[in-house]
Design an enzyme around this catalytic site. Sequence first.
Site, PDB file in Angstrom:
ATOM      1  N   GLY A 113     -13.819  -1.179 -42.661  1.00  0.00           N
ATOM      2  CA  GLY A 113     -14.316  -0.508 -41.366  1.00  0.00           C
ATOM      3  C   GLY A 113     -14.485  -2.252 -40.390  1.00  0.00           C
ATOM      4  O   GLY A 113     -14.015  -3.193 -41.391  1.00  0.00           O
ATOM      5  N   MET A 120     -17.101  -4.162 -39.174  1.00  0.00           N
ATOM      6  CA  MET A 120     -17.883  -5.771 -40.382  1.00  0.00           C
ATOM      7  C   MET A 120     -17.611  -5.244 -41.614  1.00  0.00           C
ATOM      8  O   MET A 120     -17.888  -6.329 -42.311  1.00  0.00           O
ATOM      9  CB  MET A 120     -19.302  -4.501 -39.124  1.00  0.00           C
ATOM     10  CG  MET A 120     -19.191  -5.074 -38.513  1.00  0.00           C
ATOM     11  SD  MET A 120     -19.345  -6.686 -37.881  1.00  0.00           S
ATOM     12  CE  MET A 120     -20.676  -7.681 -39.232  1.00  0.00           C
ATOM     13  N   THR A 142     -26.433  -1.358 -39.042  1.00  0.00           N
ATOM     14  CA  THR A 142     -26.210  -0.140 -38.803  1.00  0.00           C
ATOM     15  C   THR A 142     -26.339  -0.206 -36.983  1.00  0.00           C
ATOM     16  O   THR A 142     -28.109   0.031 -36.974  1.00  0.00           O
ATOM     17  CB  THR A 142     -25.657   1.069 -39.390  1.00  0.00           C
ATOM     18  OG1 THR A 142     -25.279   0.848 -40.683  1.00  0.00           O
ATOM     19  CG2 THR A 142     -26.122   2.413 -38.717  1.00  0.00           C
ATOM     20  N   THR A 143     -26.433   0.496 -35.536  1.00  0.00           N
ATOM     21  CA  THR A 143     -27.006   0.959 -34.283  1.00  0.00           C
ATOM     22  C   THR A 143     -27.389   2.423 -34.701  1.00  0.00           C
ATOM     23  O   THR A 143     -26.091   2.848 -35.049  1.00  0.00           O
ATOM     24  CB  THR A 143     -26.788  -0.444 -33.318  1.00  0.00           C
ATOM     25  OG1 THR A 143     -26.167  -0.381 -33.137  1.00  0.00           O
ATOM     26  CG2 THR A 143     -26.848  -1.690 -33.696  1.00  0.00           C
ATOM     27  N   PHE A 195     -26.723  -9.980 -36.121  1.00  0.00           N
ATOM     28  CA  PHE A 195     -27.322 -10.545 -36.847  1.00  0.00           C
ATOM     29  C   PHE A 195     -26.220 -12.431 -36.698  1.00  0.00           C
ATOM     30  O   PHE A 195     -26.520 -13.369 -37.329  1.00  0.00           O
ATOM     31  CB  PHE A 195     -26.771 -10.095 -38.183  1.00  0.00           C
ATOM     32  CG  PHE A 195     -27.474  -9.117 -38.843  1.00  0.00           C
ATOM     33  CD1 PHE A 195     -28.455  -9.791 -40.030  1.00  0.00           C
ATOM     34  CD2 PHE A 195     -27.299  -7.890 -38.791  1.00  0.00           C
ATOM     35  CE1 PHE A 195     -28.886  -8.945 -40.728  1.00  0.00           C
ATOM     36  CE2 PHE A 195     -28.091  -6.930 -39.763  1.00  0.00           C
ATOM     37  CZ  PHE A 195     -28.910  -7.649 -40.426  1.00  0.00           C
ATOM     38  N   HIS A 241     -18.384  -4.070 -23.943  1.00  0.00           N
ATOM     39  CA  HIS A 241     -18.773  -4.324 -25.810  1.00  0.00           C
ATOM     40  C   HIS A 241     -17.056  -3.715 -25.187  1.00  0.00           C
ATOM     41  O   HIS A 241     -17.002  -2.732 -24.552  1.00  0.00           O
ATOM     42  CB  HIS A 241     -19.224  -3.319 -26.723  1.00  0.00           C
ATOM     43  CG  HIS A 241     -20.391  -4.398 -27.119  1.00  0.00           C
ATOM     44  ND1 HIS A 241     -21.486  -3.662 -26.104  1.00  0.00           N
ATOM     45  CD2 HIS A 241     -20.755  -4.776 -28.105  1.00  0.00           C
ATOM     46  CE1 HIS A 241     -22.501  -4.768 -27.024  1.00  0.00           C
ATOM     47  NE2 HIS A 241     -22.107  -5.327 -28.630  1.00  0.00           N
ATOM     48  N   LYS A 244     -16.851   1.393 -29.534  1.00  0.00           N
ATOM     49  CA  LYS A 244     -18.005   1.967 -29.777  1.00  0.00           C
ATOM     50  C   LYS A 244     -18.897   2.747 -29.193  1.00  0.00           C
ATOM     51  O   LYS A 244     -18.634   3.251 -28.207  1.00  0.00           O
ATOM     52  CB  LYS A 244     -18.961   0.124 -29.073  1.00  0.00           C
ATOM     53  CG  LYS A 244     -20.885  -0.007 -29.110  1.00  0.00           C
ATOM     54  CD  LYS A 244     -21.409  -1.358 -28.969  1.00  0.00           C
ATOM     55  CE  LYS A 244     -22.816  -1.090 -29.239  1.00  0.00           C
ATOM     56  NZ  LYS A 244     -23.073  -1.015 -30.628  1.00  0.00           N
TER      57      LYS A 244
HETATM   58  P1  NAD Z   1     -16.250   0.885 -38.029  1.00  0.00           P
HETATM   59  O1  NAD Z   1     -15.592   2.290 -38.001  1.00  0.00           O
HETATM   60  O2  NAD Z   1     -14.905   0.048 -37.937  1.00  0.00           O
HETATM   61  O3  NAD Z   1     -16.503   1.017 -39.280  1.00  0.00           O
HETATM   62  C1  NAD Z   1     -17.776   1.661 -39.770  1.00  0.00           C
HETATM   63  C2  NAD Z   1     -16.784   1.990 -41.336  1.00  0.00           C
HETATM   64  O4  NAD Z   1     -18.323   2.610 -42.104  1.00  0.00           O
HETATM   65  C3  NAD Z   1     -15.860   3.219 -41.587  1.00  0.00           C
HETATM   66  O5  NAD Z   1     -14.840   2.454 -42.516  1.00  0.00           O
HETATM   67  C4  NAD Z   1     -16.248   3.622 -42.158  1.00  0.00           C
HETATM   68  O6  NAD Z   1     -15.625   4.739 -42.852  1.00  0.00           O
HETATM   69  C5  NAD Z   1     -17.529   3.839 -43.051  1.00  0.00           C
HETATM   70  N1  NAD Z   1     -18.346   4.926 -43.379  1.00  0.00           N
HETATM   71  C6  NAD Z   1     -18.859   6.232 -42.701  1.00  0.00           C
HETATM   72  N2  NAD Z   1     -19.781   6.846 -43.593  1.00  0.00           N
HETATM   73  C7  NAD Z   1     -20.147   6.216 -44.186  1.00  0.00           C
HETATM   74  C8  NAD Z   1     -20.378   6.476 -45.728  1.00  0.00           C
HETATM   75  N3  NAD Z   1     -21.250   7.713 -45.968  1.00  0.00           N
HETATM   76  N4  NAD Z   1     -20.647   6.029 -46.908  1.00  0.00           N
HETATM   77  C9  NAD Z   1     -19.465   4.705 -46.677  1.00  0.00           C
HETATM   78  N5  NAD Z   1     -18.692   4.287 -45.773  1.00  0.00           N
HETATM   79  C10 NAD Z   1     -18.962   4.840 -44.728  1.00  0.00           C
HETATM   80  O7  NAD Z   1     -17.765   0.409 -37.364  1.00  0.00           O
HETATM   81  P2  NAD Z   1     -18.306  -0.937 -37.499  1.00  0.00           P
HETATM   82  O8  NAD Z   1     -17.657  -1.776 -35.250  1.00  0.00           O
HETATM   83  O9  NAD Z   1     -17.983  -1.612 -37.983  1.00  0.00           O
HETATM   84  O10 NAD Z   1     -19.919  -1.120 -36.460  1.00  0.00           O
HETATM   85  C11 NAD Z   1     -20.459  -0.106 -37.668  1.00  0.00           C
HETATM   86  C12 NAD Z   1     -21.911  -0.166 -37.231  1.00  0.00           C
HETATM   87  O11 NAD Z   1     -22.224  -1.792 -37.570  1.00  0.00           O
HETATM   88  C13 NAD Z   1     -22.188   0.500 -35.936  1.00  0.00           C
HETATM   89  O12 NAD Z   1     -23.267   1.143 -35.945  1.00  0.00           O
HETATM   90  C14 NAD Z   1     -22.363  -1.220 -34.850  1.00  0.00           C
HETATM   91  O13 NAD Z   1     -22.750  -1.362 -33.889  1.00  0.00           O
HETATM   92  C15 NAD Z   1     -23.119  -1.522 -35.827  1.00  0.00           C
HETATM   93  N6  NAD Z   1     -23.000  -3.290 -35.831  1.00  0.00           N
HETATM   94  C16 NAD Z   1     -24.146  -3.755 -35.950  1.00  0.00           C
HETATM   95  C17 NAD Z   1     -23.590  -5.280 -35.763  1.00  0.00           C
HETATM   96  C18 NAD Z   1     -24.794  -6.297 -35.762  1.00  0.00           C
HETATM   97  O14 NAD Z   1     -25.400  -6.893 -35.971  1.00  0.00           O
HETATM   98  N7  NAD Z   1     -26.337  -5.446 -35.976  1.00  0.00           N
HETATM   99  C19 NAD Z   1     -22.553  -6.137 -35.814  1.00  0.00           C
HETATM  100  C20 NAD Z   1     -21.643  -5.114 -35.190  1.00  0.00           C
HETATM  101  C21 NAD Z   1     -21.900  -3.975 -35.097  1.00  0.00           C
END
Ligand code: NAD
Length: 273
Positions: free
Chosen positions: A12, A14, A101-102, A127, A157, A161
């Site tokens: 993904g 992140m 995750t949010t 973070f 965003h 998102k």
């Molecule tokens: P993304 O969709 O690019 O990546 C998520 C990844 O998780 C995908 O590759 C997906 O295939 C994988 N995934 C889904 N289900 C899975 C499972 N059961 N097992 C393993 N992998 C699985 O999303 P992203 O932009 O990387 O964001 C992910 C999450 O992080 C979101 O909830 C986002 O809001 C959050 N986020 C938080 C922060 C923070 O600082 N807290 C910063 C950025 C993003």
Amino acid sequence: MTVRAGITGAAGRMGRMLIEAISDSDLAITVGAAIERPGSSLLGADVGELIGRDAKGICIVDDLATVIGDIDVLIDFTQPEATVANAALCASAGVAMVIGTTGLSEEQDERLQQAAHSTAMCRASNFSTGVNLAFKLLEQAAAVLGDEVDVEIVEAHHRHKVDAPSGTALSMGEVVATTLSRNLKEVAVYGREGQTGARDRSTIGFATVRAGDVVGDHTVIFAADGERLEITHKASSRMAFARGAVRAAVWLAGKASGCYDMQDVLGFREGSS
Ligand code: NAD
């Protein structure tokens, strides 16, 4: 000791950033395992290749249970259902967890708190160091400005998102509401339309923008008659979140069971180290 980190959602947005951040980090941390959802076209790929580097000998698998013994900390930025399932597994294996995750429901949130009885867990809606410093500044601003101002939170965003308002905007609202002895659930106003009537000063308003490739902008407005204070944070790269999460993973390794956040990691909370 070098901390062995597992990355769920490795392919993904992140996940890739986290692999890069760990590869470039001066801290004692390495990628111990990489996990993606079953059916992902990237299963079997080497994590080095995933970020355009040399192979590292760690291939992406689809089952956390098969690699749980190879890691000390799981860094999870996926989606709520996956995060909750991973937390149960980490809790029974005693593996610490950094959760980004949010968009979790109250029930999912409760299940994470249950898991934190059995393992150390660091959760943060954001973070980045800058945002966590902004939380402190918001506390100070709310304490000084008190009930004399209208508080509005505006966030923007990228178009991909899936949850709104952002977890960070909600955390900012929580900080302000708690400082002002208000309950965010009672005072939050999520968007306005039509004949809304005049603004009630005790409310905290949220506005959401979704557009293009914006990584994450947040502004909290404290508006009085005659002046306005705005505290703004703009993230220009996801690397800001990834570096913070990596720092949290190293900090968390070996900590007692329980829920921690970036305020603990950065030493902003009394008694944290
Ligand atoms: P993304 O969709 O690019 O990546 C998520 C990844 O998780 C995908 O590759 C997906 O295939 C994988 N995934 C889904 N289900 C899975 C499972 N059961 N097992 C393993 N992998 C699985 O999303 P992203 O932009 O990387 O964001 C992910 C999450 O992080 C979101 O909830 C986002 O809001 C959050 N986020 C938080 C922060 C923070 O600082 N807290 C910063 C950025 C993003």
